[in-house]
Design a protein around this motif. Structure first.
Motif, mmCIF file in Angstrom:
data_model
loop_
_atom_site.group_PDB
_atom_site.id
_atom_site.type_symbol
_atom_site.label_atom_id
_atom_site.label_comp_id
_atom_site.label_asym_id
_atom_site.label_seq_id
_atom_site.Cartn_x
_atom_site.Cartn_y
_atom_site.Cartn_z
ATOM 1 N N VAL A 177 -17.046 -11.817 5.534
ATOM 2 C CA VAL A 177 -18.122 -11.879 4.547
ATOM 3 C C VAL A 177 -18.785 -13.258 4.545
ATOM 4 O O VAL A 177 -19.980 -13.385 4.270
ATOM 5 C CB VAL A 177 -17.574 -11.537 3.138
ATOM 6 C CG1 VAL A 177 -18.634 -11.751 2.060
ATOM 7 C CG2 VAL A 177 -17.071 -10.093 3.110
ATOM 8 N N GLU A 178 -18.020 -14.286 4.871
ATOM 9 C CA GLU A 178 -18.551 -15.649 4.884
ATOM 10 C C GLU A 178 -19.736 -15.796 5.835
ATOM 11 O O GLU A 178 -20.620 -16.625 5.627
ATOM 12 C CB GLU A 178 -17.438 -16.619 5.286
ATOM 13 C CG GLU A 178 -17.792 -18.079 5.105
ATOM 14 C CD GLU A 178 -16.614 -18.984 5.394
ATOM 15 O OE1 GLU A 178 -16.701 -20.181 5.088
ATOM 16 O OE2 GLU A 178 -15.597 -18.472 5.933
ATOM 17 N N ASN A 179 -19.776 -14.935 6.862
ATOM 18 C CA ASN A 179 -20.881 -14.986 7.818
ATOM 19 C C ASN A 179 -22.120 -14.248 7.324
ATOM 20 O O ASN A 179 -23.171 -14.306 7.953
ATOM 21 C CB ASN A 179 -20.440 -14.386 9.156
ATOM 22 C CG ASN A 179 -19.299 -15.149 9.789
ATOM 23 O OD1 ASN A 179 -19.272 -16.376 9.742
ATOM 24 N ND2 ASN A 179 -18.344 -14.432 10.374
ATOM 25 N N VAL A 180 -21.971 -13.512 6.208
ATOM 26 C CA VAL A 180 -23.079 -12.697 5.690
ATOM 27 C C VAL A 180 -23.624 -13.245 4.387
ATOM 28 O O VAL A 180 -24.844 -13.285 4.176
ATOM 29 C CB VAL A 180 -22.608 -11.227 5.481
ATOM 30 C CG1 VAL A 180 -23.747 -10.383 4.921
ATOM 31 C CG2 VAL A 180 -22.085 -10.650 6.784
ATOM 32 N N VAL A 181 -22.736 -13.666 3.485
ATOM 33 C CA VAL A 181 -23.142 -14.120 2.156
ATOM 34 C C VAL A 181 -23.199 -15.646 2.124
ATOM 35 O O VAL A 181 -22.170 -16.302 2.320
ATOM 36 C CB VAL A 181 -22.151 -13.611 1.087
ATOM 37 C CG1 VAL A 181 -22.567 -14.097 -0.292
ATOM 38 C CG2 VAL A 181 -22.062 -12.099 1.109
ATOM 39 N N PRO A 182 -24.364 -16.223 1.880
ATOM 40 C CA PRO A 182 -24.456 -17.688 1.772
ATOM 41 C C PRO A 182 -23.650 -18.182 0.574
ATOM 42 O O PRO A 182 -23.646 -17.560 -0.487
ATOM 43 C CB PRO A 182 -25.958 -17.929 1.556
ATOM 44 C CG PRO A 182 -26.623 -16.676 1.989
ATOM 45 C CD PRO A 182 -25.659 -15.563 1.734
ATOM 46 N N LYS A 183 -22.953 -19.304 0.740
ATOM 47 C CA LYS A 183 -22.167 -19.852 -0.361
ATOM 48 C C LYS A 183 -23.073 -20.244 -1.524
ATOM 49 O O LYS A 183 -24.103 -20.880 -1.334
ATOM 50 C CB LYS A 183 -21.388 -21.075 0.124
ATOM 51 C CG LYS A 183 -20.252 -20.723 1.074
ATOM 52 C CD LYS A 183 -19.434 -21.952 1.429
ATOM 53 C CE LYS A 183 -18.255 -21.567 2.325
ATOM 54 N NZ LYS A 183 -17.418 -22.729 2.692
#
Length: 315
Positions: free
Chosen positions: A199-205
């Motif tokens: 998910v880290e690759n899809v949702v910006p922090k």
């Protein structure tokens, strides 16, 4: 303020819970023996192996070595895989008898069903004992009420009725326990961390709104896989809810509560939630095996959208 006014020590409470599982196991073993002796069952041995293995694990799993329980679970799964679990002779009441009993009892027939629900609620709210024990107490009281309604309702009737409904559900009745165990295995295996990495690759922090949407949809999809929102929420919260939503100050009460109900939307759409979506098909003898799910999909979609909007607004 603690509403629980009946406090029972952990030991006695555990004993009551174990007693319930023993009762369940013995009824299941009875189903296996009955089918083994039933010459009308086209697969007596396979059916007996399934129900007796299931019953031994339920009744005595607490005391059996883990390897023995695991072996019994493997044995239990073999007959369903090879389609050797069949329904034998049933002792269902005739329509004429049912109509005659309804004419005598009328709408009072709903009192036993409500008794089970009320007992479960009372145990959950006012004691520290498992609500499953409350359900069992409610069933026992309901049996006494039904006995008062008609002298025909002897213990044999309740026992054979339990076996009949077990046989109607078949191997699907073991899904809740297996899926619940699967949730614990996924958590221990670190599946949540793997999901977080994806998910880290899809949702910006820092994008909490997008995190909420992914969290909600993830709950739906994982619940559809697991068949159980309670099993899914631990894994998905570790993987998505914690690092992408709660870590940025979202209200954990709102997010946690609604994430679980998002999971219930997945429950409405999956055959893995067999006790909700497949068992009713068997009990009601519906022609369309997917009839329950088809009627729930639209409702689930609407509920999901509303809950996502609610989380975004009140986060």
């Amino acid at each position: 303020m603690d509403l629980k006014f009946i406090q029972i020590g952990a030991g006695p409470a555990n004993i009551l819970g174990e007693a319930v599982w023993i009762i369940i196991g013995l009824i299941t073993i009875f189903a296996g023996i009955k089918n083994l002796l039933d010459k009308e069952n086209p697969s007596r041995i396979g059916t007996a192996v399934f129900w007796c293995s299931f019953g031994v694990v339920c009744a005595f799993g607490t005391w059996l070595p883990a390897k023995v329980s695991g072996a019994l679970v493997i044995v239990m799964c073999m007959p369903p895989i090879f389609k050797r679990v069949k329904v034998g002779k049933t002792n269902a009441p005739t329509k004429e008898y049912t109509k005659s009993q309804y004419a005598k009892i009328g709408m009072k027939i709903f009192i036993p069903a409500l008794t089970v629900a009320v007992c479960s609620l009372l145990f959950a709210l006012f004691t520290n004992i498992s609500s499953m024990v409350g359900v069992t107490v409610g069933v026992i009281i309901s049996m006494l009420i039904l006995r008062a309604y008609s002298p025909d309702n002897k213990p044999k009737v309740f026992l054979e009725g339990s076996e009949r409904f077990l046989s109607m559900m078949g191997p699907l009745c073991m899904l809740p326990q297996l899926l619940g165990a699967l949730g614990g295995i996924f958590t221990a295996a670190g599946v949540g961390e793997v999901i977080a990495g994806i998910v880290e690759n899809v949702v910006p922090k820092g994008n909490v709104n997008l995190g909420i949407i992914v969290f909600a949809i993830g709950m739906v999809l994982f619940t559809m896989i697991m068949g159980n929102a309670f099993a899914a929420i631990t894994v998905i919260t570790v993987g998505i809810g914690g690092p992408f939503v709660l870590a940025y100050g979202a209200d954990p009460v709102v997010i946690g509560m609604l994430a679980l109900t998002c999971g219930y939307c997945g429950t409405l759409c999956t055959p893995m939630a067999a006790n909700f979506n497949i068992v009713p098909v068997a009990i009601l003898n519906m022609k369309d095996r997917w009839g329950v799910i088809k009627n729930q999909v639209v409702v689930a979609g609407i509920m999901l959208v509303v809950q996502i909007c609610y989380m975004i607004i009140f986060k």
